[in-house]
Write a protein that holds these residues in place. Structure first.
Motif, PDB file in Angstrom:
ATOM      1  N   GLY A  38       0.793  -1.225   0.000  1.00 32.78           N
ATOM      2  CA  GLY A  38       0.000   0.000   0.000  1.00 32.78           C
ATOM      3  C   GLY A  38       0.826   1.277   0.000  1.00 32.78           C
ATOM      4  N   ARG A  39       2.138   1.167  -0.195  1.00 37.20           N
ATOM      5  CA  ARG A  39       3.012   2.341  -0.193  1.00 37.20           C
ATOM      6  C   ARG A  39       3.776   2.429  -1.513  1.00 37.20           C
ATOM      7  N   THR A  40       4.207   3.628  -1.842  1.00 39.00           N
ATOM      8  CA  THR A  40       4.973   3.836  -3.074  1.00 39.00           C
ATOM      9  C   THR A  40       6.432   4.101  -2.738  1.00 39.00           C
ATOM     10  N   SER A  56       9.622  10.659   0.929  1.00 35.74           N
ATOM     11  CA  SER A  56      10.857  11.377   1.231  1.00 35.74           C
ATOM     12  C   SER A  56      11.082  12.576   0.308  1.00 35.74           C
ATOM     13  N   ILE A  57      10.244  12.718  -0.718  1.00 32.68           N
ATOM     14  CA  ILE A  57      10.368  13.873  -1.608  1.00 32.68           C
ATOM     15  C   ILE A  57      10.084  15.136  -0.801  1.00 32.68           C
ATOM     16  N   GLY A  58      11.022  16.055  -0.860  1.00 35.96           N
ATOM     17  CA  GLY A  58      10.924  17.294  -0.088  1.00 35.96           C
ATOM     18  C   GLY A  58      11.583  17.204   1.277  1.00 35.96           C
ATOM     19  N   THR A  60      14.401  14.345   1.966  1.00 38.33           N
ATOM     20  CA  THR A  60      15.770  13.917   1.643  1.00 38.33           C
ATOM     21  C   THR A  60      15.984  13.764   0.141  1.00 38.33           C
ATOM     22  N   VAL A  61      14.912  13.726  -0.621  1.00 41.40           N
ATOM     23  CA  VAL A  61      14.975  13.654  -2.084  1.00 41.40           C
ATOM     24  C   VAL A  61      14.225  14.861  -2.633  1.00 41.40           C
ATOM     25  N   PHE A  62      14.831  15.516  -3.645  1.00 47.47           N
ATOM     26  CA  PHE A  62      14.268  16.761  -4.155  1.00 47.47           C
ATOM     27  C   PHE A  62      14.184  16.730  -5.672  1.00 47.47           C
ATOM     28  N   LEU A  63      13.243  17.492  -6.216  1.00 45.58           N
ATOM     29  CA  LEU A  63      13.012  17.501  -7.652  1.00 45.58           C
ATOM     30  C   LEU A  63      13.901  18.504  -8.382  1.00 45.58           C
TER      31      LEU A  63
END
Length: 73
Positions: A38-40, A56-58, A60-63
């Motif tokens: 149920g998780r991405t 983790s986007i925003g 530890t991981v950023f666009l």
């Protein structure tokens, strides 16, 4: 029944991640998108394979590199 899962990133997309225990930013590429329990999740290729939750986007991981650099300073 068909289920659709939307990921906040695409395969092959360039992202930046903050390195643990340093103020460095590392470029990575989204190599695999995973839906389990149920998780991405996304698997990133950088200096090694790195799997993390899309949550983790925003954090530890950023666009963008600019977002990542602002976070580590």
């Amino acid at each position: 029944m068909k289920c659709t899962v939307e990921f906040p990133v695409e395969l092959g997309q360039k992202v930046w991640k903050s390195r643990a225990y340093s103020n460095e930013v590392e470029e990575a590429v989204v190599d695999k998108l995973i839906f389990k329990s149920g998780r991405t999740f996304m698997q990133l290729s950088c200096d090694a394979m790195y799997e993390t939750s899309c949550r983790s986007i925003g954090k530890t991981v950023f666009l963008s590199r600019a977002e990542a650099e602002k976070h580590v300073k």
